[in-house]
Design a protein around this motif. Structure first.
Motif, PDB file in Angstrom:
ATOM      1  N   VAL A  60      29.590  24.289  12.023  1.00 44.13           N
ATOM      2  CA  VAL A  60      28.925  23.524  10.976  1.00 44.13           C
ATOM      3  C   VAL A  60      28.490  22.200  11.589  1.00 44.13           C
ATOM      4  CG1 VAL A  60      29.202  22.372   8.743  1.00 44.13           C
ATOM      5  CG2 VAL A  60      30.262  24.601   9.138  1.00 44.13           C
ATOM      6  N   GLU A  61      27.207  21.902  11.417  1.00 47.04           N
ATOM      7  CA  GLU A  61      26.640  20.653  11.929  1.00 47.04           C
ATOM      8  C   GLU A  61      26.544  19.647  10.789  1.00 47.04           C
ATOM      9  OE1 GLU A  61      22.847  19.644  14.609  1.00 47.04           O
ATOM     10  OE2 GLU A  61      22.345  20.498  12.658  1.00 47.04           O
ATOM     11  N   THR A  62      26.906  18.399  11.079  1.00 50.19           N
ATOM     12  CA  THR A  62      26.771  17.305  10.121  1.00 50.19           C
ATOM     13  C   THR A  62      25.810  16.285  10.705  1.00 50.19           C
ATOM     14  OG1 THR A  62      29.022  17.638   9.326  1.00 50.19           O
ATOM     15  CG2 THR A  62      28.001  15.517   8.842  1.00 50.19           C
ATOM     16  N   THR A  63      24.750  15.984   9.977  1.00 46.74           N
ATOM     17  CA  THR A  63      23.756  15.008  10.426  1.00 46.74           C
ATOM     18  C   THR A  63      24.113  13.647   9.850  1.00 46.74           C
ATOM     19  OG1 THR A  63      22.066  16.717  10.478  1.00 46.74           O
ATOM     20  CG2 THR A  63      21.299  14.443  10.446  1.00 46.74           C
ATOM     21  N   LEU A  64      24.277  12.654  10.738  1.00 47.89           N
ATOM     22  CA  LEU A  64      24.607  11.295  10.311  1.00 47.89           C
ATOM     23  C   LEU A  64      23.376  10.402  10.252  1.00 47.89           C
ATOM     24  CD1 LEU A  64      27.925  10.802  12.274  1.00 47.89           C
ATOM     25  CD2 LEU A  64      27.619  11.517   9.911  1.00 47.89           C
ATOM     26  N   SER A  65      22.394  10.668  11.125  1.00 49.50           N
ATOM     27  CA  SER A  65      21.139   9.914  11.139  1.00 49.50           C
ATOM     28  C   SER A  65      20.085  10.786  11.821  1.00 49.50           C
ATOM     29  CB  SER A  65      21.310   8.588  11.888  1.00 49.50           C
ATOM     30  OG  SER A  65      21.476   8.816  13.265  1.00 49.50           O
ATOM     31  N   ASP A  66      18.873  10.264  11.957  1.00 52.27           N
ATOM     32  CA  ASP A  66      17.819  11.019  12.640  1.00 52.27           C
ATOM     33  C   ASP A  66      18.134  11.245  14.112  1.00 52.27           C
ATOM     34  OD1 ASP A  66      16.359  11.228  10.340  1.00 52.27           O
ATOM     35  OD2 ASP A  66      15.069   9.498  10.788  1.00 52.27           O
ATOM     36  N   GLU A  67      18.951  10.382  14.684  1.00 55.22           N
ATOM     37  CA  GLU A  67      19.273  10.465  16.109  1.00 55.22           C
ATOM     38  C   GLU A  67      20.637  11.062  16.411  1.00 55.22           C
ATOM     39  OE1 GLU A  67      18.446   7.285  14.802  1.00 55.22           O
ATOM     40  OE2 GLU A  67      16.322   7.644  15.147  1.00 55.22           O
ATOM     41  N   PHE A  68      21.516  11.194  15.426  1.00 54.27           N
ATOM     42  CA  PHE A  68      22.888  11.593  15.723  1.00 54.27           C
ATOM     43  C   PHE A  68      23.398  12.643  14.737  1.00 54.27           C
ATOM     44  CE2 PHE A  68      27.508  11.103  15.506  1.00 54.27           C
ATOM     45  CZ  PHE A  68      27.823  11.294  16.833  1.00 54.27           C
ATOM     46  N   SER A  69      23.968  13.687  15.290  1.00 56.42           N
ATOM     47  CA  SER A  69      24.666  14.703  14.494  1.00 56.42           C
ATOM     48  C   SER A  69      25.813  15.242  15.344  1.00 56.42           C
ATOM     49  CB  SER A  69      23.724  15.835  14.078  1.00 56.42           C
ATOM     50  OG  SER A  69      23.306  16.558  15.202  1.00 56.42           O
ATOM     51  N   TYR A  70      26.754  15.886  14.709  1.00 54.13           N
ATOM     52  CA  TYR A  70      27.850  16.515  15.446  1.00 54.13           C
ATOM     53  C   TYR A  70      28.156  17.857  14.791  1.00 54.13           C
ATOM     54  CZ  TYR A  70      31.045  15.063  11.731  1.00 54.13           C
ATOM     55  OH  TYR A  70      31.666  14.902  10.519  1.00 54.13           O
ATOM     56  N   SER A  71      28.832  18.705  15.550  1.00 50.36           N
ATOM     57  CA  SER A  71      29.200  20.015  15.001  1.00 50.36           C
ATOM     58  C   SER A  71      30.643  20.327  15.359  1.00 50.36           C
ATOM     59  CB  SER A  71      28.268  21.114  15.512  1.00 50.36           C
ATOM     60  OG  SER A  71      28.459  21.331  16.880  1.00 50.36           O
ATOM     61  N   VAL A  72      31.257  21.093  14.480  1.00 48.39           N
ATOM     62  CA  VAL A  72      32.617  21.582  14.675  1.00 48.39           C
ATOM     63  C   VAL A  72      32.549  23.084  14.488  1.00 48.39           C
ATOM     64  CG1 VAL A  72      34.972  21.538  13.790  1.00 48.39           C
ATOM     65  CG2 VAL A  72      33.619  19.444  13.810  1.00 48.39           C
ATOM     66  N   GLY A  73      33.162  23.820  15.420  1.00 46.77           N
ATOM     67  CA  GLY A  73      33.090  25.262  15.294  1.00 46.77           C
ATOM     68  C   GLY A  73      33.957  25.986  16.298  1.00 46.77           C
ATOM     69  N   TYR A  74      33.636  27.241  16.495  1.00 46.09           N
ATOM     70  CA  TYR A  74      34.389  28.115  17.388  1.00 46.09           C
ATOM     71  C   TYR A  74      33.438  28.735  18.399  1.00 46.09           C
ATOM     72  CZ  TYR A  74      36.874  32.186  19.118  1.00 46.09           C
ATOM     73  OH  TYR A  74      37.436  33.122  19.939  1.00 46.09           O
ATOM     74  N   MET A  75      33.821  28.708  19.683  1.00 45.09           N
ATOM     75  CA  MET A  75      33.040  29.339  20.731  1.00 45.09           C
ATOM     76  C   MET A  75      33.871  30.423  21.395  1.00 45.09           C
ATOM     77  SD  MET A  75      31.280  27.862  24.200  1.00 45.09           S
ATOM     78  CE  MET A  75      29.966  27.029  23.341  1.00 45.09           C
ATOM     79  N   ASN A  76      33.273  31.587  21.539  1.00 43.25           N
ATOM     80  CA  ASN A  76      33.902  32.689  22.254  1.00 43.25           C
ATOM     81  C   ASN A  76      33.109  32.933  23.531  1.00 43.25           C
ATOM     82  OD1 ASN A  76      35.808  34.903  22.482  1.00 43.25           O
ATOM     83  ND2 ASN A  76      34.022  36.211  22.230  1.00 43.25           N
ATOM     84  N   GLN A  77      33.806  33.035  24.652  1.00 43.43           N
ATOM     85  CA  GLN A  77      33.144  33.297  25.934  1.00 43.43           C
ATOM     86  C   GLN A  77      33.662  34.607  26.503  1.00 43.43           C
ATOM     87  OE1 GLN A  77      32.105  30.385  29.179  1.00 43.43           O
ATOM     88  NE2 GLN A  77      33.968  31.240  30.056  1.00 43.43           N
ATOM     89  N   TYR A  78      32.733  35.459  26.873  1.00 45.61           N
ATOM     90  CA  TYR A  78      33.088  36.718  27.523  1.00 45.61           C
ATOM     91  C   TYR A  78      32.518  36.676  28.936  1.00 45.61           C
ATOM     92  CZ  TYR A  78      33.606  41.640  28.588  1.00 45.61           C
ATOM     93  OH  TYR A  78      33.966  42.803  29.180  1.00 45.61           O
ATOM     94  N   ILE A  79      33.389  36.902  29.934  1.00 41.39           N
ATOM     95  CA  ILE A  79      32.972  36.928  31.333  1.00 41.39           C
ATOM     96  C   ILE A  79      32.986  38.367  31.788  1.00 41.39           C
ATOM     97  CG2 ILE A  79      33.507  36.152  33.665  1.00 41.39           C
ATOM     98  CD1 ILE A  79      34.870  33.714  32.406  1.00 41.39           C
ATOM     99  N   PHE A  80      31.814  38.848  32.224  1.00 40.98           N
ATOM    100  CA  PHE A  80      31.700  40.229  32.681  1.00 40.98           C
ATOM    101  C   PHE A  80      32.373  40.348  34.046  1.00 40.98           C
ATOM    102  CE2 PHE A  80      28.291  39.565  29.722  1.00 40.98           C
ATOM    103  CZ  PHE A  80      28.305  40.724  28.960  1.00 40.98           C
ATOM    104  N   ARG A  81      33.321  41.253  34.161  1.00 40.07           N
ATOM    105  CA  ARG A  81      34.040  41.490  35.421  1.00 40.07           C
ATOM    106  C   ARG A  81      34.266  42.959  35.607  1.00 40.07           C
ATOM    107  NH1 ARG A  81      38.586  36.802  34.904  1.00 40.07           N
ATOM    108  NH2 ARG A  81      37.138  35.098  35.153  1.00 40.07           N
ATOM    109  N   HIS A  82      34.465  43.337  36.846  1.00 43.09           N
ATOM    110  CA  HIS A  82      34.856  44.717  37.137  1.00 43.09           C
ATOM    111  C   HIS A  82      36.317  44.891  36.757  1.00 43.09           C
ATOM    112  CE1 HIS A  82      31.085  45.564  39.071  1.00 43.09           C
ATOM    113  NE2 HIS A  82      31.209  44.481  39.796  1.00 43.09           N
ATOM    114  N   PRO A  83      36.749  46.078  36.376  1.00 46.87           N
ATOM    115  CA  PRO A  83      38.135  46.299  35.917  1.00 46.87           C
ATOM    116  C   PRO A  83      39.199  45.869  36.929  1.00 46.87           C
ATOM    117  CG  PRO A  83      36.798  48.220  35.471  1.00 46.87           C
ATOM    118  CD  PRO A  83      35.959  47.279  36.289  1.00 46.87           C
ATOM    119  N   ASN A  84      38.908  45.911  38.213  1.00 46.82           N
ATOM    120  CA  ASN A  84      39.936  45.573  39.210  1.00 46.82           C
ATOM    121  C   ASN A  84      39.972  44.097  39.554  1.00 46.82           C
ATOM    122  OD1 ASN A  84      37.558  45.476  40.579  1.00 46.82           O
ATOM    123  ND2 ASN A  84      38.158  46.807  42.268  1.00 46.82           N
ATOM    124  N   GLN A  85      39.251  43.252  38.843  1.00 47.87           N
ATOM    125  CA  GLN A  85      39.258  41.813  39.127  1.00 47.87           C
ATOM    126  C   GLN A  85      40.108  41.077  38.117  1.00 47.87           C
ATOM    127  OE1 GLN A  85      35.128  40.671  39.210  1.00 47.87           O
ATOM    128  NE2 GLN A  85      35.013  41.064  41.398  1.00 47.87           N
TER     129      GLN A  85
END
Length: 109
Positions: free
Chosen positions: A84-109
């Motif tokens: 969710v992004e919150t806009t405080l002014s025309d120049e500034f906003s912030y967001s709070v949320g969740y990021m998921n990262q998946y790294i593609f790897r071979h099974p033996n790594q």
């Protein structure tokens, strides 16, 4: 880096960002070359005009595979973000949320 508005309509806005990165590991000779492609969807929340729902998808394309890079696939990472992004002014906003990262790897790594 190249950023642009891919679509801007009454119900959502889609931004796109392309970034070419060269990564050098200290003590290693070759460089890794990545293309980062991000798509960001911003959906305004009608009840709260200063807030918006953010959905983001980032793909990392691996163009050069030095020996020190453990992932030899063309797509090396995928990042998804919901927030969710919150806009405080025309120049500034912030967001709070969740990021998921998946790294593609071979099974033996």
């Amino acid at each position: 880096q190249l950023s642009w508005y891919a679509y801007k309509g009454p119900y959502f806005q889609m931004d796109s960002r392309s970034r070419l990165e060269e990564i050098k590991r200290v003590g290693e000779a070759p460089w890794q070359v990545l293309l980062r492609q991000q798509f960001l969807f911003r959906i305004p929340i009608d009840r709260w005009p200063a807030h918006a729902l953010l959905l983001s998808e980032s793909l990392f394309f691996n163009f050069k595979h030095p020996q020190w890079v453990q992932n030899n696939s063309f797509i090396s990472k995928n990042r998804a973000y919901v927030g969710v992004e919150t806009t405080l002014s025309d120049e500034f906003s912030y967001s709070v949320g969740y990021m998921n990262q998946y790294i593609f790897r071979h099974p033996n790594q």
